[in-house]
Motif scaffolding. Structure first.
Motif, mmCIF file in Angstrom:
data_model
loop_
_atom_site.group_PDB
_atom_site.id
_atom_site.type_symbol
_atom_site.label_atom_id
_atom_site.label_comp_id
_atom_site.label_asym_id
_atom_site.label_seq_id
_atom_site.Cartn_x
_atom_site.Cartn_y
_atom_site.Cartn_z
ATOM 1 N N GLY A 31 0.784 -1.225 0.000
ATOM 2 C CA GLY A 31 0.000 0.000 0.000
ATOM 3 C C GLY A 31 0.819 1.280 0.000
ATOM 4 N N ASN A 32 2.136 1.155 -0.150
ATOM 5 C CA ASN A 32 3.012 2.327 -0.193
ATOM 6 C C ASN A 32 3.737 2.383 -1.534
ATOM 7 O OD1 ASN A 32 2.648 3.284 2.563
ATOM 8 N ND2 ASN A 32 3.752 1.446 3.168
ATOM 9 N N GLU A 33 4.239 3.569 -1.852
ATOM 10 C CA GLU A 33 4.998 3.763 -3.085
ATOM 11 C C GLU A 33 6.409 4.221 -2.703
ATOM 12 O OE1 GLU A 33 4.548 6.311 -7.231
ATOM 13 O OE2 GLU A 33 3.025 6.476 -5.690
ATOM 14 N N TYR A 34 7.410 3.663 -3.390
ATOM 15 C CA TYR A 34 8.811 3.971 -3.110
ATOM 16 C C TYR A 34 9.514 4.305 -4.421
ATOM 17 C CZ TYR A 34 7.561 1.328 1.067
ATOM 18 O OH TYR A 34 6.936 0.877 2.204
ATOM 19 N N VAL A 35 10.530 5.174 -4.340
ATOM 20 C CA VAL A 35 11.360 5.451 -5.504
ATOM 21 C C VAL A 35 12.780 4.998 -5.206
ATOM 22 C CG1 VAL A 35 10.011 7.364 -6.431
ATOM 23 C CG2 VAL A 35 11.817 7.847 -4.794
ATOM 24 N N VAL A 36 13.429 4.487 -6.252
ATOM 25 C CA VAL A 36 14.832 4.088 -6.166
ATOM 26 C C VAL A 36 15.611 5.075 -7.025
ATOM 27 C CG1 VAL A 36 16.511 2.254 -6.528
ATOM 28 C CG2 VAL A 36 14.143 1.674 -5.911
ATOM 29 N N LEU A 37 16.565 5.766 -6.408
ATOM 30 C CA LEU A 37 17.337 6.804 -7.079
ATOM 31 C C LEU A 37 18.827 6.481 -7.000
ATOM 32 C CD1 LEU A 37 15.578 9.885 -5.429
ATOM 33 C CD2 LEU A 37 14.989 8.823 -7.606
ATOM 34 N N ALA A 38 19.576 6.907 -8.024
ATOM 35 C CA ALA A 38 21.032 6.767 -8.017
ATOM 36 C C ALA A 38 21.637 8.155 -8.186
ATOM 37 C CB ALA A 38 21.490 5.852 -9.148
ATOM 38 N N PRO A 39 22.640 8.489 -7.358
ATOM 39 C CA PRO A 39 23.271 9.803 -7.490
ATOM 40 C C PRO A 39 23.942 9.955 -8.851
ATOM 41 C CG PRO A 39 24.139 8.604 -5.582
ATOM 42 C CD PRO A 39 23.229 7.682 -6.309
ATOM 43 N N ILE A 40 23.862 11.141 -9.417
ATOM 44 C CA ILE A 40 24.547 11.440 -10.671
ATOM 45 C C ILE A 40 25.832 12.172 -10.310
ATOM 46 C CG2 ILE A 40 24.462 12.749 -12.825
ATOM 47 C CD1 ILE A 40 21.439 12.372 -12.784
ATOM 48 N N GLU A 41 26.950 11.559 -10.666
ATOM 49 C CA GLU A 41 28.252 12.152 -10.341
ATOM 50 C C GLU A 41 28.584 13.244 -11.356
ATOM 51 O OE1 GLU A 41 29.915 11.460 -7.587
ATOM 52 O OE2 GLU A 41 28.376 9.992 -7.078
ATOM 53 N N LYS A 42 28.962 14.406 -10.863
ATOM 54 C CA LYS A 42 29.313 15.531 -11.726
ATOM 55 C C LYS A 42 30.804 15.559 -12.048
ATOM 56 C CE LYS A 42 25.494 17.908 -12.201
ATOM 57 N NZ LYS A 42 24.873 18.148 -13.468
ATOM 58 N N ASP A 43 31.651 14.990 -11.183
ATOM 59 C CA ASP A 43 33.101 15.054 -11.336
ATOM 60 C C ASP A 43 33.555 14.012 -12.351
ATOM 61 O OD1 ASP A 43 35.769 15.435 -11.108
ATOM 62 O OD2 ASP A 43 35.907 14.934 -8.974
ATOM 63 N N GLU A 44 34.034 14.461 -13.502
ATOM 64 C CA GLU A 44 34.425 13.542 -14.562
ATOM 65 C C GLU A 44 35.771 12.879 -14.295
ATOM 66 O OE1 GLU A 44 34.184 15.584 -18.280
ATOM 67 O OE2 GLU A 44 32.146 16.247 -17.896
ATOM 68 N N ASP A 45 36.554 13.354 -13.307
ATOM 69 C CA ASP A 45 37.861 12.782 -13.010
ATOM 70 C C ASP A 45 37.758 11.495 -12.207
ATOM 71 O OD1 ASP A 45 39.017 14.908 -14.317
ATOM 72 O OD2 ASP A 45 39.317 16.072 -12.479
#
Length: 97
Positions: A31-45
Motif C-alpha cells: 500500500g506504499n509507493e517507493y522510488v529508487v534513485l542513483a546519485p549522478i556524479e558531476k566530477d568527470e575525473d
C-alpha cells in the motif's frame, strides 16, 4: 548541448544544496509507493564505482496532490523494498554469476 532528461530528480540536502539523482525504479508494496534513485556524479575525473549506490525513499502524497520523498526509518521496511528492487534488477538484467 545538454540533453534534457525526464528521469532526473533534484533533491535538496540539509545544507540547502541541490543534488541530482537518476530515477531508477518506482516500487509499490504494502500500500506504499517507493522510488529508487542513483546519485549522478558531476566530477568527470572520478573512476566509475563498481558498487553503485542507490537511495530508496518513500513517496508521500499530501492533500494538494503534491508528492514528497521521505527517508524510511524502519530497517525491515527498507530491507524489504531493497530485496524487491534487487529481484526486479535480476529479472531485467539477469544474474552476473
Amino acid at each position: 548541448m545538454e540533453e534534457e532528461r525526464d528521469d532526473i530528480v533534484v533533491l535538496v540536502d540539509e545544507n540547502g544544496d541541490e543534488i541530482e539523482f537518476e530515477h531508477i525504479d518506482t516500487i509499490e508494496m504494502n500500500g506504499n509507493e517507493y522510488v529508487v534513485l542513483a546519485p549522478i556524479e558531476k566530477d568527470e575525473d572520478d573512476e566509475p564505482d563498481d558498487d553503485e549506490e542507490v537511495i530508496i525513499l518513500k513517496v508521500e502524497h499530501n492533500e494538494d496532490g503534491e508528492d514528497s520523498f521521505v527517508t524510511i526509518e524502519d530497517d525491515d521496511e527498507l530491507d524489504e523494498v531493497f530485496d524487491e528492487f534487487q529481484a526486479r534488477m535480476e529479472e531485467e538484467f539477469g544474474s552476473e554469476e
